[in-house]
Design an enzyme around this catalytic site. Structure first.
Site, PDB file in Angstrom:
ATOM      1  N   LYS A  90      20.912 -40.915   2.407  1.00 47.86           N
ATOM      2  CA  LYS A  90      19.636 -40.021   2.344  1.00 47.86           C
ATOM      3  C   LYS A  90      18.487 -40.557   3.145  1.00 47.86           C
ATOM      4  CE  LYS A  90      16.780 -37.200   0.757  1.00 47.86           C
ATOM      5  NZ  LYS A  90      16.741 -36.522   2.160  1.00 47.86           N
ATOM      6  N   GLN A 111      15.976 -47.904   5.574  1.00 46.97           N
ATOM      7  CA  GLN A 111      16.059 -46.729   4.441  1.00 46.97           C
ATOM      8  C   GLN A 111      16.735 -47.343   3.219  1.00 46.97           C
ATOM      9  OE1 GLN A 111      14.720 -43.684   5.802  1.00 46.97           O
ATOM     10  NE2 GLN A 111      14.242 -43.255   3.675  1.00 46.97           N
ATOM     11  N   LYS A 114      14.389 -49.171   1.149  1.00 52.97           N
ATOM     12  CA  LYS A 114      13.114 -48.192   0.608  1.00 52.97           C
ATOM     13  C   LYS A 114      13.699 -47.256  -0.296  1.00 52.97           C
ATOM     14  CE  LYS A 114      11.380 -46.112   4.168  1.00 52.97           C
ATOM     15  NZ  LYS A 114      11.070 -44.953   4.969  1.00 52.97           N
ATOM     16  N   LYS A 126      20.254 -42.295   8.143  1.00 54.81           N
ATOM     17  CA  LYS A 126      19.371 -41.709   9.151  1.00 54.81           C
ATOM     18  C   LYS A 126      19.728 -41.319  10.307  1.00 54.81           C
ATOM     19  CE  LYS A 126      14.697 -41.825   9.615  1.00 54.81           C
ATOM     20  NZ  LYS A 126      13.407 -41.805   8.615  1.00 54.81           N
ATOM     21  N   GLY A 165      13.001 -34.726   7.189  1.00 50.37           N
ATOM     22  CA  GLY A 165      12.354 -34.793   8.302  1.00 50.37           C
ATOM     23  C   GLY A 165      11.859 -36.160   8.726  1.00 50.37           C
ATOM     24  N   ASP A 166      11.472 -36.390   9.740  1.00 48.75           N
ATOM     25  CA  ASP A 166      10.705 -37.645  10.491  1.00 48.75           C
ATOM     26  C   ASP A 166       9.990 -37.184  11.705  1.00 48.75           C
ATOM     27  OD1 ASP A 166      11.219 -40.699   9.834  1.00 48.75           O
ATOM     28  OD2 ASP A 166      11.202 -40.503  12.167  1.00 48.75           O
ATOM     29  N   SER A 377      11.451 -36.517  -1.918  1.00 46.92           N
ATOM     30  CA  SER A 377      12.775 -35.854  -1.601  1.00 46.92           C
ATOM     31  C   SER A 377      13.740 -35.914  -2.571  1.00 46.92           C
ATOM     32  CB  SER A 377      13.354 -36.497  -0.401  1.00 46.92           C
ATOM     33  OG  SER A 377      12.538 -36.131   0.900  1.00 46.92           O
TER      34      SER A 377
HETATM   35  P1  NDP Z   1       5.056 -36.458  13.070  1.00 50.92           P
HETATM   36  O1  NDP Z   1       6.239 -36.076  14.052  1.00 50.92           O
HETATM   37  O2  NDP Z   1       4.569 -35.482  12.046  1.00 50.92           O
HETATM   38  O3  NDP Z   1       3.851 -37.254  13.615  1.00 50.92           O
HETATM   39  C1  NDP Z   1       4.098 -38.223  14.635  1.00 50.92           C
HETATM   40  C2  NDP Z   1       2.640 -38.900  15.069  1.00 50.92           C
HETATM   41  O4  NDP Z   1       2.946 -40.074  15.815  1.00 50.92           O
HETATM   42  C3  NDP Z   1       2.351 -37.908  16.160  1.00 50.92           C
HETATM   43  O5  NDP Z   1       0.730 -37.844  16.022  1.00 50.92           O
HETATM   44  C4  NDP Z   1       2.565 -38.598  17.403  1.00 50.92           C
HETATM   45  O6  NDP Z   1       1.996 -38.132  18.518  1.00 50.92           O
HETATM   46  C5  NDP Z   1       2.427 -39.891  17.185  1.00 50.92           C
HETATM   47  N1  NDP Z   1       3.534 -40.677  17.731  1.00 50.92           N
HETATM   48  C6  NDP Z   1       5.119 -40.729  17.777  1.00 50.92           C
HETATM   49  N2  NDP Z   1       5.476 -41.457  18.447  1.00 50.92           N
HETATM   50  C7  NDP Z   1       4.567 -41.965  19.355  1.00 50.92           C
HETATM   51  C8  NDP Z   1       4.510 -42.869  20.242  1.00 50.92           C
HETATM   52  N3  NDP Z   1       5.546 -43.360  20.875  1.00 50.92           N
HETATM   53  N4  NDP Z   1       3.384 -43.515  20.627  1.00 50.92           N
HETATM   54  C9  NDP Z   1       2.154 -43.060  20.088  1.00 50.92           C
HETATM   55  N5  NDP Z   1       2.102 -42.226  19.278  1.00 50.92           N
HETATM   56  C10 NDP Z   1       3.342 -41.691  18.755  1.00 50.92           C
HETATM   57  O7  NDP Z   1       5.969 -37.579  12.394  1.00 50.92           O
HETATM   58  P2  NDP Z   1       5.493 -38.233  10.740  1.00 50.92           P
HETATM   59  O8  NDP Z   1       4.129 -38.331  10.442  1.00 50.92           O
HETATM   60  O9  NDP Z   1       6.478 -37.689   9.786  1.00 50.92           O
HETATM   61  O10 NDP Z   1       6.068 -39.576  11.067  1.00 50.92           O
HETATM   62  C11 NDP Z   1       5.188 -40.847  11.375  1.00 50.92           C
HETATM   63  C12 NDP Z   1       5.841 -41.972  10.890  1.00 50.92           C
HETATM   64  O11 NDP Z   1       5.920 -42.132   9.512  1.00 50.92           O
HETATM   65  C13 NDP Z   1       7.117 -42.430  11.593  1.00 50.92           C
HETATM   66  O12 NDP Z   1       7.423 -43.880  11.782  1.00 50.92           O
HETATM   67  C14 NDP Z   1       8.134 -42.088  10.384  1.00 50.92           C
HETATM   68  O13 NDP Z   1       9.349 -42.771  10.429  1.00 50.92           O
HETATM   69  C15 NDP Z   1       7.381 -42.362   9.431  1.00 50.92           C
HETATM   70  N6  NDP Z   1       7.638 -41.836   7.945  1.00 50.92           N
HETATM   71  C16 NDP Z   1       7.702 -40.369   7.814  1.00 50.92           C
HETATM   72  C17 NDP Z   1       8.154 -39.960   6.640  1.00 50.92           C
HETATM   73  C18 NDP Z   1       8.135 -38.422   6.411  1.00 50.92           C
HETATM   74  O14 NDP Z   1       8.166 -37.964   5.358  1.00 50.92           O
HETATM   75  N7  NDP Z   1       7.759 -37.490   7.189  1.00 50.92           N
HETATM   76  C19 NDP Z   1       8.318 -40.719   5.403  1.00 50.92           C
HETATM   77  C20 NDP Z   1       8.417 -42.182   5.588  1.00 50.92           C
HETATM   78  C21 NDP Z   1       8.093 -42.705   6.991  1.00 50.92           C
HETATM   79  P3  NDP Z   1       2.431 -37.127  19.662  1.00 50.92           P
HETATM   80  O15 NDP Z   1       2.394 -35.842  18.753  1.00 50.92           O
HETATM   81  O16 NDP Z   1       1.698 -37.195  20.830  1.00 50.92           O
HETATM   82  O17 NDP Z   1       3.738 -37.674  19.824  1.00 50.92           O
HETATM   83  O1  2IT Z   2      11.308 -42.616   6.576  1.00 46.82           O
HETATM   84  C1  2IT Z   2      11.515 -41.927   5.630  1.00 46.82           C
HETATM   85  O2  2IT Z   2      11.552 -42.443   4.469  1.00 46.82           O
HETATM   86  C2  2IT Z   2      11.608 -40.555   6.030  1.00 46.82           C
HETATM   87  N1  2IT Z   2      11.488 -39.756   7.169  1.00 46.82           N
HETATM   88  C3  2IT Z   2      11.790 -39.722   4.883  1.00 46.82           C
HETATM   89  C4  2IT Z   2      13.324 -39.340   4.460  1.00 46.82           C
HETATM   90  C5  2IT Z   2      13.659 -38.560   3.423  1.00 46.82           C
HETATM   91  O3  2IT Z   2      14.842 -38.211   3.172  1.00 46.82           O
HETATM   92  O4  2IT Z   2      12.836 -37.644   2.827  1.00 46.82           O
END
Ligand code: NDP
Ligand code: 2IT
Length: 445
Positions: A90, A111, A114, A126, A165-166, A377
């Site tokens: 997952k 992961q 986590k 992943k 997603g991520d 999830s």
């Molecule tokens: P999104 O794509 O929705 O948003 C990512 C954000 O981070 C955007 O504002 C993006 O800016 C910015 N960003 C990405 N890469 C860079 C970079 N190299 N330098 C500066 N800014 C950057 O992703 P999420 O919000 O889903 O994910 C954000 C973080 O959280 C990641 O590390 C992800 O692995 C983690 N995460 C996400 C989960 C989820 O459920 N979605 C769960 C657990 C962890 P821009 O638009 O300009 O690229």
């Molecule tokens: O980093 C993370 O835990 C995620 N992007 C969410 C993974 C998931 O299966 O919901």
């Protein structure tokens, strides 16, 4: 003489050259596990750590697609099926030009622990691609997702591997990926999470990572007789995690003053107006810079790093790996930060973590603090299997309870192994114990 942990790390670096993010995550994790392997000599005999850091399976594939002008492009596709000891693989899919095998392996390794910390039966995996969704039309995104899933669909399944997603993969992409899976496999099943509510998704999944992060910070504050009321918070990123961390922090009485995207940061001393951010980011898919054009008194600064010079009580890095280095950490400490909650995966370098811990900052590591997303999830998977839906309040209450439990489990594990207050070690230990028990019970596999 090298101890077991050092030996495994040396072997890992030799066998996996050129994978710096994977080395970094493995170093953080295995160093935290030292007290556990010392207490369990049987692990070394069973080569448990060597097996733990080696993915069960790595799938790499070609993703060809055609843009709106008729030009053919080729991207790399990945799925790392890291560990299925406690449940089906997952973990999310990341579409971003910085994606490499090293990045996907670091994310997959994190992961595993986590997912174990959530207390739910999910293994670790992943995937993703170096595809850059920025500036692409909806049709280009759809064609890319369809091509990606045409290969991925033979490797996943609701009881085998369940992506989500991520970075760069949200509701739109999950919809296209799900549509193509269903078309090829002829199954309407919970093979992806983060689905839309009309085709099997769960309430709260959109908000879950950000809300969960803030629930954990709230619990850490409460255990110290404090609360979020009146606290100044800096959040990095302006994507899914950042937006919903901001929303929950504001609901609980904090003032969030800054956000960024990869071009620059906004500072609004009056507190971020989240409806404006949602309109810019979720509806228009525009740059965060636009916020300062729309909101009086708000500033925009080019470049990301400056965000960490803003004085705050609480910092919530919610964008990407290594966004806080040693210098940024020292600046935050100098300006009085008391809590750091990692919404992103591995946003702090090893040096930054050391700076925070030495300064007595309450440091809540990613694999614990951002586990709310994957936990929800798993709640989505439970609802899919049961062919029913829970209300927003039911899912939210379960999410909050899971985050509170994770906080106490890592706190207790740190105490039990003599490293009280070290939540990096505590989270690694608490997550690892269940996976280790399962792997030991299942023989040499
Ligand atoms: P999104 O794509 O929705 O948003 C990512 C954000 O981070 C955007 O504002 C993006 O800016 C910015 N960003 C990405 N890469 C860079 C970079 N190299 N330098 C500066 N800014 C950057 O992703 P999420 O919000 O889903 O994910 C954000 C973080 O959280 C990641 O590390 C992800 O692995 C983690 N995460 C996400 C989960 C989820 O459920 N979605 C769960 C657990 C962890 P821009 O638009 O300009 O690229
Ligand atoms: O980093 C993370 O835990 C995620 N992007 C969410 C993974 C998931 O299966 O919901």
């Amino acid at each position: 003489m090298m101890d077991y942990v050092e030996r495994v790390l040396e072997e890992l670096k030799a066998k996996n050259p050129g994978e710096p993010e994977f080395h970094q995550a493995a170093t953080e994790i295995l160093n935290g596990l030292r007290p556990v392997v010392a207490r369990h000599p049987e692990y070394e005999k069973a080569a448990l750590l060597e097996r733990f850091v080696e993915p069960e399976r790595v799938v790499m594939f070609r993703v060809p697609w055609v843009d709106d002008a008729g030009k053919v492009h080729v991207n790399k596709g990945y799925r790392v099926q890291f560990n299925s000891a406690i449940g089906p693989y997952k973990g999310g899919l990341r579409f971003h030009p910085t994606v490499t095998l090293s990045v996907i392996k670091f994310l997959g390794l994190e992961q595993i622990l986590k997912n174990s910390l959530t207390g739910l039966p999910i293994g670790g995996g992943k995937g993703g691609s170096d595809f850059d969704p920025k500036g692409k039309s909806d049709n280009e995104i759809m064609r890319f997702c369809q091509s990606f899933m045409t290969e991925l669909c033979r490797h996943i399944g609701q009881d085998t591997d369940v992506p989500a997603g991520d970075i760069g993969v949200g509701g739109r992409e999950v919809g296209f990926l799900f549509g193509q899976y269903k078309r090829i496999r002829n199954e309407h099943v919970g093979v992806l999470t983060g689905r839309g509510l009309s085709y099997g998704g769960s309430l709260v999944r959109t908000e879950a990572t950000g809300y969960g992060l803030v629930y954990m910070v709230e619990e850490a504050l409460a255990c110290r007789g404090d609360s979020l009321v009146g606290k100044t918070v800096v959040v990095s990123g302006s994507g899914n995690v950042a937006i919903y961390a901001t929303e929950k922090a504001q609901q609980l009485g904090a003032k969030v003053v800054a956000l960024y995207d990869s071009n620059g940061y906004i500072y609004d001393k009056n507190g971020i107006q989240l409806d404006v951010v949602k309109q810019i980011k979720e509806v228009e898919r525009a740059r965060i810079k636009v916020y300062a054009e729309r909101v009086k008194g708000a500033e925009y600064h080019e470049g990301c790093k400056g965000i960490w010079s803003i004085p705050c009580d609480i910092a919530l890095p919610c964008a990407t790996q290594n966004e806080i280095d040693g210098d940024a950490a020292r600046l935050l400490v100098k300006n009085g930060v008391k809590y750091v909650g990692e919404g992103a995966n591995m946003p702090s370098t090893l040096e930054a973590i050391e700076v925070f811990q030495k300064a007595g900052v309450v440091f809540l590591p990613a694999k614990a603090a951002n586990a709310g997303g994957v936990a929800t999830s798993a709640l989505e998977m439970a609802q899919s299997s049961g062919r029913m839906f829970w209300t927003f309040e039911e899912v939210d209450a379960k999410l909050k309870q899971i985050m509170v439990n994770i906080y106490h489990n890592m706190d207790n594990a740190a105490k039990e192994y003599g490293v009280e207050g070290d939540y990096v070690a505590g989270a690694n230990i608490a997550g690892f114990k269940k996976v280790a028990d399962a792997m030991m019970a299942q023989g040499i596999v």
